[in-house]
Write a protein that holds these residues in place. Structure first.
Motif, mmCIF file in Angstrom:
data_model
loop_
_atom_site.group_PDB
_atom_site.id
_atom_site.type_symbol
_atom_site.label_atom_id
_atom_site.label_comp_id
_atom_site.label_asym_id
_atom_site.label_seq_id
_atom_site.Cartn_x
_atom_site.Cartn_y
_atom_site.Cartn_z
ATOM 1 N N GLY A 50 -28.309 3.372 -1.994
ATOM 2 C CA GLY A 50 -29.681 3.163 -1.524
ATOM 3 C C GLY A 50 -29.752 3.084 -0.012
ATOM 4 N N GLU A 51 -28.709 2.527 0.611
ATOM 5 C CA GLU A 51 -28.692 2.409 2.059
ATOM 6 C C GLU A 51 -28.593 3.781 2.710
ATOM 7 O OE1 GLU A 51 -28.998 0.586 5.655
ATOM 8 O OE2 GLU A 51 -29.300 -0.262 3.649
ATOM 9 N N LEU A 52 -27.845 4.696 2.103
ATOM 10 C CA LEU A 52 -27.769 6.067 2.618
ATOM 11 C C LEU A 52 -29.154 6.699 2.664
ATOM 12 C CD1 LEU A 52 -24.566 7.394 0.823
ATOM 13 C CD2 LEU A 52 -24.937 7.417 3.289
ATOM 14 N N GLN A 53 -29.905 6.524 1.604
ATOM 15 C CA GLN A 53 -31.251 7.099 1.545
ATOM 16 C C GLN A 53 -32.172 6.442 2.564
ATOM 17 O OE1 GLN A 53 -32.455 6.726 -2.546
ATOM 18 N NE2 GLN A 53 -30.850 8.095 -3.308
ATOM 19 N N ARG B 201 -31.398 5.308 5.357
ATOM 20 C CA ARG B 201 -31.035 5.746 6.709
ATOM 21 C C ARG B 201 -31.310 7.226 6.943
ATOM 22 N NH1 ARG B 201 -25.456 2.414 8.285
ATOM 23 N NH2 ARG B 201 -26.139 0.400 7.421
ATOM 24 N N GLY B 202 -31.912 7.877 5.962
ATOM 25 C CA GLY B 202 -32.341 9.250 6.190
ATOM 26 C C GLY B 202 -31.396 10.315 5.682
ATOM 27 N N TYR B 203 -30.742 10.074 4.537
ATOM 28 C CA TYR B 203 -29.828 11.051 3.944
ATOM 29 C C TYR B 203 -30.273 11.351 2.517
ATOM 30 C CZ TYR B 203 -26.948 10.187 8.003
ATOM 31 O OH TYR B 203 -26.509 10.080 9.309
ATOM 32 N N THR B 204 -30.313 12.637 2.169
ATOM 33 C CA THR B 204 -30.792 13.072 0.851
ATOM 34 C C THR B 204 -29.636 13.631 0.031
ATOM 35 O OG1 THR B 204 -32.970 13.621 1.764
ATOM 36 C CG2 THR B 204 -32.391 14.602 -0.362
ATOM 37 N N TYR B 205 -29.484 13.091 -1.173
ATOM 38 C CA TYR B 205 -28.387 13.510 -2.051
ATOM 39 C C TYR B 205 -28.566 14.952 -2.505
ATOM 40 C CZ TYR B 205 -25.596 13.971 -6.286
ATOM 41 O OH TYR B 205 -24.727 14.429 -7.249
ATOM 42 N N ARG B 206 -27.441 15.724 -2.552
ATOM 43 C CA ARG B 206 -27.481 17.101 -3.010
ATOM 44 C C ARG B 206 -26.609 17.347 -4.246
ATOM 45 N NH1 ARG B 206 -29.950 20.630 0.381
ATOM 46 N NH2 ARG B 206 -30.186 21.776 -1.564
ATOM 47 N N ASN B 207 -25.346 16.961 -4.219
ATOM 48 C CA ASN B 207 -24.481 17.203 -5.366
ATOM 49 C C ASN B 207 -23.211 16.368 -5.251
ATOM 50 O OD1 ASN B 207 -22.053 19.091 -4.355
ATOM 51 N ND2 ASN B 207 -23.930 19.714 -3.286
ATOM 52 N N THR B 208 -22.431 16.378 -6.347
ATOM 53 C CA THR B 208 -21.171 15.622 -6.389
ATOM 54 C C THR B 208 -20.062 16.487 -6.973
ATOM 55 O OG1 THR B 208 -22.292 13.482 -6.652
ATOM 56 C CG2 THR B 208 -19.986 13.592 -7.345
ATOM 57 N N GLN B 209 -18.879 16.382 -6.379
ATOM 58 C CA GLN B 209 -17.698 17.043 -6.918
ATOM 59 C C GLN B 209 -16.656 15.980 -7.220
ATOM 60 O OE1 GLN B 209 -16.283 20.203 -4.396
ATOM 61 N NE2 GLN B 209 -18.308 21.114 -4.141
ATOM 62 N N THR B 210 -16.056 16.053 -8.408
ATOM 63 C CA THR B 210 -15.048 15.075 -8.798
ATOM 64 C C THR B 210 -13.658 15.682 -8.668
ATOM 65 O OG1 THR B 210 -15.227 15.727 -11.120
ATOM 66 C CG2 THR B 210 -16.614 13.909 -10.385
ATOM 67 N N PHE B 211 -12.685 14.836 -8.428
ATOM 68 C CA PHE B 211 -11.298 15.262 -8.347
ATOM 69 C C PHE B 211 -10.431 14.113 -8.832
ATOM 70 C CE2 PHE B 211 -12.734 13.595 -4.289
ATOM 71 C CZ PHE B 211 -11.776 12.637 -3.989
ATOM 72 N N GLU B 212 -9.169 14.374 -9.017
ATOM 73 C CA GLU B 212 -8.273 13.350 -9.533
ATOM 74 C C GLU B 212 -8.189 12.175 -8.557
ATOM 75 O OE1 GLU B 212 -3.666 12.832 -11.141
ATOM 76 O OE2 GLU B 212 -4.403 14.786 -10.523
ATOM 77 N N GLY B 213 -8.590 11.022 -9.042
ATOM 78 C CA GLY B 213 -8.528 9.818 -8.220
ATOM 79 C C GLY B 213 -9.808 9.470 -7.492
ATOM 80 N N GLY B 214 -10.817 10.335 -7.578
ATOM 81 C CA GLY B 214 -12.061 10.004 -6.889
ATOM 82 C C GLY B 214 -13.092 11.101 -6.973
ATOM 83 N N LYS B 215 -14.050 11.072 -6.065
ATOM 84 C CA LYS B 215 -15.114 12.078 -6.036
ATOM 85 C C LYS B 215 -15.689 12.177 -4.633
ATOM 86 C CE LYS B 215 -18.739 8.815 -7.431
ATOM 87 N NZ LYS B 215 -19.793 8.518 -8.423
ATOM 88 N N SER B 216 -16.391 13.264 -4.375
ATOM 89 C CA SER B 216 -17.100 13.460 -3.108
ATOM 90 C C SER B 216 -18.552 13.779 -3.404
ATOM 91 C CB SER B 216 -16.472 14.604 -2.303
ATOM 92 O OG SER B 216 -15.214 14.231 -1.778
ATOM 93 N N ALA B 217 -19.441 13.009 -2.808
ATOM 94 C CA ALA B 217 -20.875 13.274 -2.922
ATOM 95 C C ALA B 217 -21.345 13.871 -1.604
ATOM 96 C CB ALA B 217 -21.638 11.990 -3.229
ATOM 97 N N TYR B 218 -22.293 14.794 -1.682
ATOM 98 C CA TYR B 218 -22.758 15.498 -0.486
ATOM 99 C C TYR B 218 -24.226 15.191 -0.238
ATOM 100 C CZ TYR B 218 -18.304 17.830 -0.816
ATOM 101 O OH TYR B 218 -16.950 18.076 -0.868
ATOM 102 N N TYR B 219 -24.535 14.876 1.004
ATOM 103 C CA TYR B 219 -25.878 14.493 1.412
ATOM 104 C C TYR B 219 -26.313 15.332 2.616
ATOM 105 C CZ TYR B 219 -25.412 10.178 -1.351
ATOM 106 O OH TYR B 219 -25.248 9.266 -2.373
#
Length: 202
Positions: free
Chosen positions: A146-149, A151-169
């Protein structure tokens, strides 16, 4: 009140006004080159304003970041967080050495027009941390979304990988793509990345 006293009062008032006008902050349109600590290449070049009044300095960048500096000795200051900053001069540049970056201020100069397309992340920003999000590295992912939003960042997509994930804004103000890495439920890294990473189809 006699004439002499009246005249003295007028002189005193005028003198006070004169001194007051001299102590007013002078704001100068400038260019700010931002160098991450230990780097010899600027990560960002932006227009900014430089103001100084009675030793206090304010640098306002056009990307919304500002620095408030309080004098703390000869060429030494404290920023708005109480952290030491050193001022240096190098040719036409006034340099402010912060703990994590150096800001080169060129008064009466303007930043060159960007050749980067609107929304396309400049390559020299890849893998650098957006200044507005530095404090969120290490935060719990669920609580910080919620804090990302905010501060002016809009969620686009997420990619998962072994041990974690990356979300893109998308950084709303610039259109740049930001990668937020999560490991063990916490933000392990927050960096700018290639704009194509923010494509929902990826």
């Amino acid at each position: 009140m006699n004439t002499k006293t009246t005249l003295l009062s007028i002189i005193t008032i005028l003198s006070t006004l004169g001194i007051s006008s001299l102590t007013q902050a002078q704001t100068v349109n400038s260019r700010c080159d931002i160098y991450p600590r230990g780097e010899d290449r600027a990560s960002n070049v932006v227009n900014c304003t430089f103001s100084q009044r009675q030793g206090f300095i304010r640098i306002q960048r056009e990307d919304g970041i500002s620095y408030e500096l309080k004098p703390d000795g000869t060429n030494k200051y404290l920023d708005q967080n109480g952290v030491s900053v050193v001022r240096e001069n190098e040719g036409p540049a006034t340099i402010f050495r912060f703990s994590d970056e150096s800001v080169y201020v060129y008064q009466n100069e303007r930043a060159p027009a960007s050749t980067t397309k609107k929304g396309e992340t400049p390559e020299n920003l890849y893998s650098t941390v957006p200044p507005a999000l530095k404090d969120l590295v290490g935060a719990r992912a669920g609580q910080a979304e919620g804090e990302l939003q905010r501060r002016g960042y809009t969620y686009r997509n997420t990619q998962t990988f072994e041990g974690g994930k990356s979300a893109y804004y998308i950084e709303n103000k610039s259109g740049y793509c930001v990668e937020v890495g999560t490991v063990d439920g916490r933000y392990s890294s927050i960096v700018y990345n290639s704009s194509d990473r923010c494509n929902p189809s990826n």
